[in-house]
Design an enzyme around this catalytic site. Structure first.
Site, PDB file in Angstrom:
ATOM      1  N   GLN A  54       0.841  -1.197   0.000  1.00 16.60           N
ATOM      2  CA  GLN A  54       0.000   0.000   0.000  1.00 16.60           C
ATOM      3  C   GLN A  54       0.873   1.243   0.000  1.00 16.60           C
ATOM      4  O   GLN A  54       1.585   1.518   0.960  1.00 16.60           O
ATOM      5  CB  GLN A  54      -0.928   0.019   1.221  1.00 16.60           C
ATOM      6  CG  GLN A  54      -1.826   1.250   1.254  1.00 16.60           C
ATOM      7  CD  GLN A  54      -2.585   1.404   2.555  1.00 16.60           C
ATOM      8  OE1 GLN A  54      -2.772   0.440   3.279  1.00 16.60           O
ATOM      9  NE2 GLN A  54      -3.003   2.620   2.848  1.00 16.60           N
ATOM     10  N   CYS A  61      -6.290   1.500   2.582  1.00 18.82           N
ATOM     11  CA  CYS A  61      -6.189   0.193   3.239  1.00 18.82           C
ATOM     12  C   CYS A  61      -7.450  -0.638   3.050  1.00 18.82           C
ATOM     13  O   CYS A  61      -7.382  -1.872   2.944  1.00 18.82           O
ATOM     14  CB  CYS A  61      -5.873   0.357   4.722  1.00 18.82           C
ATOM     15  SG  CYS A  61      -7.025   1.407   5.637  1.00 18.82           S
ATOM     16  N   ASP A 121      -1.285  -6.951   5.126  1.00 19.09           N
ATOM     17  CA  ASP A 121      -1.346  -5.531   5.478  1.00 19.09           C
ATOM     18  C   ASP A 121      -0.332  -4.812   4.598  1.00 19.09           C
ATOM     19  O   ASP A 121       0.881  -5.013   4.744  1.00 19.09           O
ATOM     20  CB  ASP A 121      -1.009  -5.356   6.957  1.00 19.09           C
ATOM     21  CG  ASP A 121      -0.977  -3.909   7.408  1.00 19.09           C
ATOM     22  OD1 ASP A 121      -1.115  -3.009   6.550  1.00 19.09           O
ATOM     23  OD2 ASP A 121      -0.831  -3.667   8.617  1.00 19.09           O
TER      24      ASP A 121
END
Length: 264
Positions: free
Chosen positions: A114, A120, A207
């Protein structure tokens, strides 16, 4: 600097790592955040050719009774939590440990870095779709992204998404669909989405802010094991209250879940 209501693009000087005296210009992009609202997420995927038999649904709790209410099978679980000093300290220690004790990461895992601020939620949504080959994704933006980024590195995928105007527009539309007031795009936010998926019988935490995916090991019950990990997040910051989760499940062959139990 270019500022729009839904997308902010700025160009900031940054020192090159190779040549300290050379200044490079790096583009930084910021989007409005998505709300943790299954209706919003479902509208995004179902309007863009993702199998309508699969939908996002609320997770009402991490106890066995609440987990039993989640439609099965479950392809992914999205977790929303506050980024705190305690979490950042834990993350740094965990990544330092894993750099020394190298993980085994399945070659079938798709991981997106990201580099777009407040993206996100979309990263979690993409991770949910990309890591479930059984999902039918028809012609459209998501199918194109999956096909064109499949053999890229995480960094190459990040650059691709930065330049994907169609995805930016889809995200902007979704960010304005929520029930809460849309924040100002310059506002600094502390809540963060991550995604849990099972690939080759291992549970992964995805993540895009992290240096790499986290392999939580072999699992026999995806939902229960993920709930234990999310509970550990809460236990690290028990004073925080802004935790929530949504599951990506097959809903076409399941009756609607019962309403959540009344609050005590």
């Amino acid at each position: 600097m270019t500022v729009k209501r839904d997308i902010l693009i700025s160009e900031e000087p940054e020192l090159s790592q190779e040549q300290d005296e050379e200044v490079i210009i790096k583009k930084k992009i910021k989007w409005l955040p998505l709300e943790a609202n299954p209706d919003v997420w479902n509208k995004i995927i179902h309007n863009n050719a993702v199998d309508p038999g699969w939908s996002f649904t609320d997770v009402y709790g991490f106890d066995s009774e609440s987990l039993a209410m989640i439609p099965r099978p479950v392809a992914a679980i999205i977790f929303l939590f506050p980024i705190t000093d305690a979490y950042e300290e834990f993350r740094e220690k965990e990544e330092t440990h894993l750099k020394v004790h190298e993980q085994n990461i399945s070659p079938n895992l798709i991981y997106y870095k990201q580099t777009i601020s407040n993206a996100c939620g979309m990263m979690a949504l993409l991770h949910s779709i990309a890591n479930n080959d059984h999902l039918v994704v028809g012609p459209g933006v998501f199918q194109t992204i999956l096909q064109e980024t499949g053999n890229m590195s995480p960094e190459e995928r990040a650059e691709y998404l930065e330049n994907c105007s169609d995805l930016a527009q889809i995200h902007a539309s979704g960010a304005n669909e929520g029930q809460t007031e849309t924040p100002d795009i310059t506002e600094q936010l502390r809540l963060h989405f991550i995604c849990f998926v099972e690939v080759d019988d291992h549970l992964y935490e995805l993540d895009g802010r992290r240096s790499f995916p986290i392999n939580h090991g072999k699992c026999t019950n995806f939902v229960e094991t993920t709930a234990k990990i999310m509970t550990q997040f809460i236990e690290r910051n028990p004073e925080e209250k802004e935790y929530s989760a949504i599951a990506f499940s097959q809903t076409s062959n399941n009756p609607p879940p019962p309403p959540p139990p009344p609050l005590p």
